[in-house]
Design a protein around this motif. Structure first.
Motif, mmCIF file in Angstrom:
data_model
loop_
_atom_site.group_PDB
_atom_site.id
_atom_site.type_symbol
_atom_site.label_atom_id
_atom_site.label_comp_id
_atom_site.label_asym_id
_atom_site.label_seq_id
_atom_site.Cartn_x
_atom_site.Cartn_y
_atom_site.Cartn_z
ATOM 1 N N PRO A 283 79.018 -4.225 81.405
ATOM 2 C CA PRO A 283 78.870 -2.996 82.177
ATOM 3 C C PRO A 283 80.215 -2.300 82.348
ATOM 4 C CG PRO A 283 78.716 -4.899 83.618
ATOM 5 C CD PRO A 283 78.906 -5.432 82.227
ATOM 6 N N ALA A 284 80.213 -0.981 82.354
ATOM 7 C CA ALA A 284 81.486 -0.262 82.454
ATOM 8 C C ALA A 284 81.234 1.205 82.743
ATOM 9 C CB ALA A 284 82.258 -0.382 81.142
ATOM 10 N N THR A 285 82.261 1.872 83.240
ATOM 11 C CA THR A 285 82.272 3.333 83.261
ATOM 12 C C THR A 285 83.415 3.846 82.386
ATOM 13 O OG1 THR A 285 83.720 3.572 85.178
ATOM 14 C CG2 THR A 285 81.366 3.370 85.626
ATOM 15 N N THR A 286 84.209 2.922 81.838
ATOM 16 C CA THR A 286 85.243 3.275 80.867
ATOM 17 C C THR A 286 85.149 2.277 79.728
ATOM 18 O OG1 THR A 286 86.708 4.077 82.606
ATOM 19 C CG2 THR A 286 87.722 3.619 80.477
ATOM 20 N N VAL A 287 85.063 2.776 78.493
ATOM 21 C CA VAL A 287 84.975 1.896 77.334
ATOM 22 C C VAL A 287 86.185 2.153 76.451
ATOM 23 C CG1 VAL A 287 83.641 1.365 75.262
ATOM 24 C CG2 VAL A 287 82.469 1.749 77.440
ATOM 25 N N ASN A 288 86.998 1.128 76.268
ATOM 26 C CA ASN A 288 88.179 1.281 75.419
ATOM 27 C C ASN A 288 87.766 1.159 73.956
ATOM 28 O OD1 ASN A 288 90.957 1.683 75.073
ATOM 29 N ND2 ASN A 288 91.228 -0.477 74.618
ATOM 30 N N VAL A 289 88.233 2.098 73.159
ATOM 31 C CA VAL A 289 87.905 2.090 71.730
ATOM 32 C C VAL A 289 89.204 1.870 70.961
ATOM 33 C CG1 VAL A 289 86.705 3.298 69.881
ATOM 34 C CG2 VAL A 289 86.139 3.814 72.269
ATOM 35 N N PRO A 290 89.471 0.629 70.539
ATOM 36 C CA PRO A 290 90.709 0.370 69.800
ATOM 37 C C PRO A 290 90.687 1.037 68.425
ATOM 38 C CG PRO A 290 89.698 -1.665 70.619
ATOM 39 C CD PRO A 290 88.683 -0.572 70.748
ATOM 40 N N SER A 291 91.865 1.168 67.813
ATOM 41 C CA SER A 291 91.961 1.747 66.465
ATOM 42 C C SER A 291 91.139 0.911 65.485
ATOM 43 C CB SER A 291 93.408 1.714 65.985
ATOM 44 O OG SER A 291 94.211 2.437 66.867
ATOM 45 N N GLY A 292 90.477 1.607 64.570
ATOM 46 C CA GLY A 292 89.766 0.913 63.497
ATOM 47 C C GLY A 292 88.436 0.319 63.916
ATOM 48 N N THR A 293 87.872 0.805 65.039
ATOM 49 C CA THR A 293 86.609 0.225 65.509
ATOM 50 C C THR A 293 85.618 1.310 65.915
ATOM 51 O OG1 THR A 293 87.247 0.173 67.832
ATOM 52 C CG2 THR A 293 87.825 -1.758 66.539
ATOM 53 N N THR A 294 84.374 0.881 66.134
ATOM 54 C CA THR A 294 83.397 1.730 66.816
ATOM 55 C C THR A 294 82.903 0.992 68.058
ATOM 56 O OG1 THR A 294 81.412 0.880 65.701
ATOM 57 C CG2 THR A 294 82.602 2.672 64.600
ATOM 58 N N ARG A 295 82.448 1.756 69.026
ATOM 59 C CA ARG A 295 81.825 1.211 70.238
ATOM 60 C C ARG A 295 80.594 2.068 70.540
ATOM 61 N NH1 ARG A 295 84.731 -2.309 69.291
ATOM 62 N NH2 ARG A 295 86.360 -3.287 70.560
ATOM 63 N N ASP A 296 79.465 1.417 70.835
ATOM 64 C CA ASP A 296 78.277 2.143 71.293
ATOM 65 C C ASP A 296 78.170 1.960 72.804
ATOM 66 O OD1 ASP A 296 77.794 2.449 68.596
ATOM 67 O OD2 ASP A 296 75.805 1.506 68.630
ATOM 68 N N ILE A 297 78.057 3.084 73.525
ATOM 69 C CA ILE A 297 77.809 3.048 74.964
ATOM 70 C C ILE A 297 76.358 3.459 75.171
ATOM 71 C CG2 ILE A 297 78.427 4.045 77.208
ATOM 72 C CD1 ILE A 297 80.920 5.223 75.911
ATOM 73 N N GLU A 298 75.674 2.805 76.103
ATOM 74 C CA GLU A 298 74.320 3.247 76.462
ATOM 75 C C GLU A 298 74.204 3.347 77.971
ATOM 76 O OE1 GLU A 298 71.941 0.959 72.949
ATOM 77 O OE2 GLU A 298 70.852 1.173 74.843
ATOM 78 N N PHE A 299 73.443 4.335 78.429
ATOM 79 C CA PHE A 299 73.128 4.436 79.856
ATOM 80 C C PHE A 299 71.873 5.277 80.038
ATOM 81 C CE2 PHE A 299 76.228 7.745 78.817
ATOM 82 C CZ PHE A 299 75.634 8.896 79.306
ATOM 83 N N VAL A 300 71.310 5.174 81.236
ATOM 84 C CA VAL A 300 70.167 6.027 81.577
ATOM 85 C C VAL A 300 70.739 7.189 82.383
ATOM 86 C CG1 VAL A 300 67.983 6.180 82.814
ATOM 87 C CG2 VAL A 300 68.574 4.094 81.546
ATOM 88 N N ALA A 301 70.464 8.403 81.952
ATOM 89 C CA ALA A 301 71.000 9.597 82.626
ATOM 90 C C ALA A 301 70.147 9.877 83.860
ATOM 91 C CB ALA A 301 70.987 10.782 81.666
ATOM 92 N N ASP A 302 70.480 9.197 84.953
ATOM 93 C CA ASP A 302 69.635 9.289 86.149
ATOM 94 C C ASP A 302 70.290 10.095 87.264
ATOM 95 O OD1 ASP A 302 71.657 7.566 86.775
ATOM 96 O OD2 ASP A 302 70.389 5.835 87.203
#
Ligand SMILES: [Cu+2]
Length: 459
Positions: A283-302
């Protein structure tokens, strides 16, 4: 370059009235380069297509049973925001290149034509494929010379958020904007994602007054982009209350980017290594995206509203700035600016009280650059730039076009101490708008941040 994709809901869906029917049709029939129904020559899409803000997805044809894509590596001109155009390199006239979307199990064929002034190649970052298809110049294949076309072909054995980029003079080619998403949708999806966004993170050094990024810069970049656009040129992320949202972030820049989203709690659900088991979602409200990677964030827009979505490295959420000023915070500068200005026209020191005033200041700028802190909201200057946009969550939407500013419920705003309660903007407040850009609305006179026209009283 300014074309903002419109997601117009079908008229029949609007007329249908039933919420469930409406919901189903939106996913099936949204109109958008990224989400348009497949042309008659292409098979139906068994997935919710992604939206690439300020970008698009790549159409395909079927050739010998392969889903076939065509990419051209070439110089492109990219408007980072109104007022600044940059000489980049990219694919098919775009940076980042168009998003490739396919489905796990597809056999894909990709043509790459090199129209750059130097050799290139293309690497399929994170995709499991035969060694010879890996696109590493000198290791798995010769460099692709200017004017040549190479054909790659492989079967997709996984799903997830992957990337493509050159593996030939990487330092120059990626710093000039050559990268794109390669989204592989699952064959058997386990959950419905209503809004699925792709945002490529990049950083650049463009000397103020010039137009070409300098690839030799190692650390001191001055422009930080979402899909090669800076705020206020970044498309908002428009979603309906209750929708499940995925934001796929990719980073091929020299730094990591901690991407922070307001008003919601999310999870990191996948990396470029694939989906994370749900028991391990972070769980997070900030997701660090290092060089050379991808990150998928998911949430419910409530949580309806206009929510900031930005890199949390402070200099990454502002535009081109010079760093070689003395620090003047707390220094008594009375009369200094006037005296220096008489010797150096246009001289402007850093303010004694911080830099905030720059957001509303009309400082003379060199040609083809952008104010460091800019943008105007309903309550005044936003004082941001770079990797910044707004997540706009609304209870009702007739399209995914920019719905304008969020109307806060009366009485919900913070009030100045000593002021009477319920000081939220009332309907009697005088609002100003741009005759050309009706989405620009603010509670005071000024100039349109998009075109510079003087704002008029909104009727
Ligand atoms: Cu950043």
């Amino acid at each position: 370059m300014m074309t903002r994709r419109k997601m117009v809901l079908s008229t029949s869906a609007l007329l249908a009235g039933s919420a469930a029917f409406f919901q189903r049709l939106r996913f099936a029939r949204a109109v958008d380069p990224a989400t348009a129904p497949a042309p008659a020559s292409q098979p139906a899409r068994p997935y919710t297509p992604v939206t690439t803000p300020n970008g698009s997805s790549l159409p395909w044809t079927i050739e010998d049973g392969c889903k076939t894509f065509r990419l051209t590596a070439e110089p492109v001109k990219r408007e980072f925001a109104p007022g600044m155009t940059v000489n980049c390199w990219g694919y098919n006239g775009q940076t980042p290149g168009p998003t490739i979307e396919a489905v796990e199990g597809d056999r894909v064929r990709i043509y790459l034509t090199n129209k750059l002034p130097e050799p290139t190649s293309i690497h399929w970052h994170g995709i499991i494929l035969p060694n010879a298809m890996d696109g590493v110049s000198g290791v798995t294949q010769p460099h692709i010379q200017p004017g040549e076309t190479y054909i790659y072909e492989f079967t997709l054995k996984q799903h997830g958020s992957q990337m493509y980029h050159p593996h030939s003079d990487e330092m120059t080619q990626m710093a000039m904007g050559m990268q794109g998403f390669f989204i592989i949708h699952p064959k058997n999806p386990t959950r419905i994602i209503h809004r699925d966004f792709c945002i490529f993170l990049q950083e650049w050094f463009v000397e103020p007054g010039s137009s070409t990024p300098n690839p030799l810069i190692m650390t001191d970049f001055n422009l930080f982009t979402f899909n090669s656009r800076v705020f206020p040129g970044t498309d908002p992320l428009v979603v309906k209350t209750g929708q499940r949202v995925r934001i796929r972030l990719a980073n091929l820049s020299m730094d990591s980017h901690p991407i922070h989203f307001h008003g919601h709690q999310g999870w990191t659900t996948a990396t470029d290594g694939g989906p994370i088991p749900q028991s391990a979602w972070w769980p997070a409200t900030t997701v660090n995206v290092p060089s050379g990677t991808t990150r998928d964030i998911e949430f419910v827009a409530d949580n309806p509203g206009d929510w900031a979505f930005h890199c949390h490295k402070n200099h990454h959420a502002m535009n081109a700035m010079a760093h070689d000023f003395p620090n003047m915070i707390g220094v008594d500068q009375s009369g200094v600016a006037e005296r220096v200005s008489s010797l150096v026209p246009g001289y402007m020191p850093m303010s004694t009280n911080g830099m905030g005033g720059m957001g509303s200041m009309h400082m003379p700028l060199p040609k083809n650059t952008l104010p460091m802190m800019t943008g105007t909201g309903p309550f005044g200057p936003i004082e941001m730039g770079g990797m910044f946009t707004l997540l706009k969550v609304r209870d009702s939407l007739s399209s995914y076009d920019d719905p304008g500013h969020y109307a806060q419920p009366p009485g919900s705003a913070p009030r100045r101490a000593g002021a009477p309660a319920a000081s939220a903007p009332s309907s009697e407040a005088v609002l100003y708008t741009c005759p050309m850009h009706p989405q620009i609305v603010q509670n005071g006179p000024g100039k349109c941040p998009l075109c510079g026209m003087t704002l008029r009283v909104k009727k």
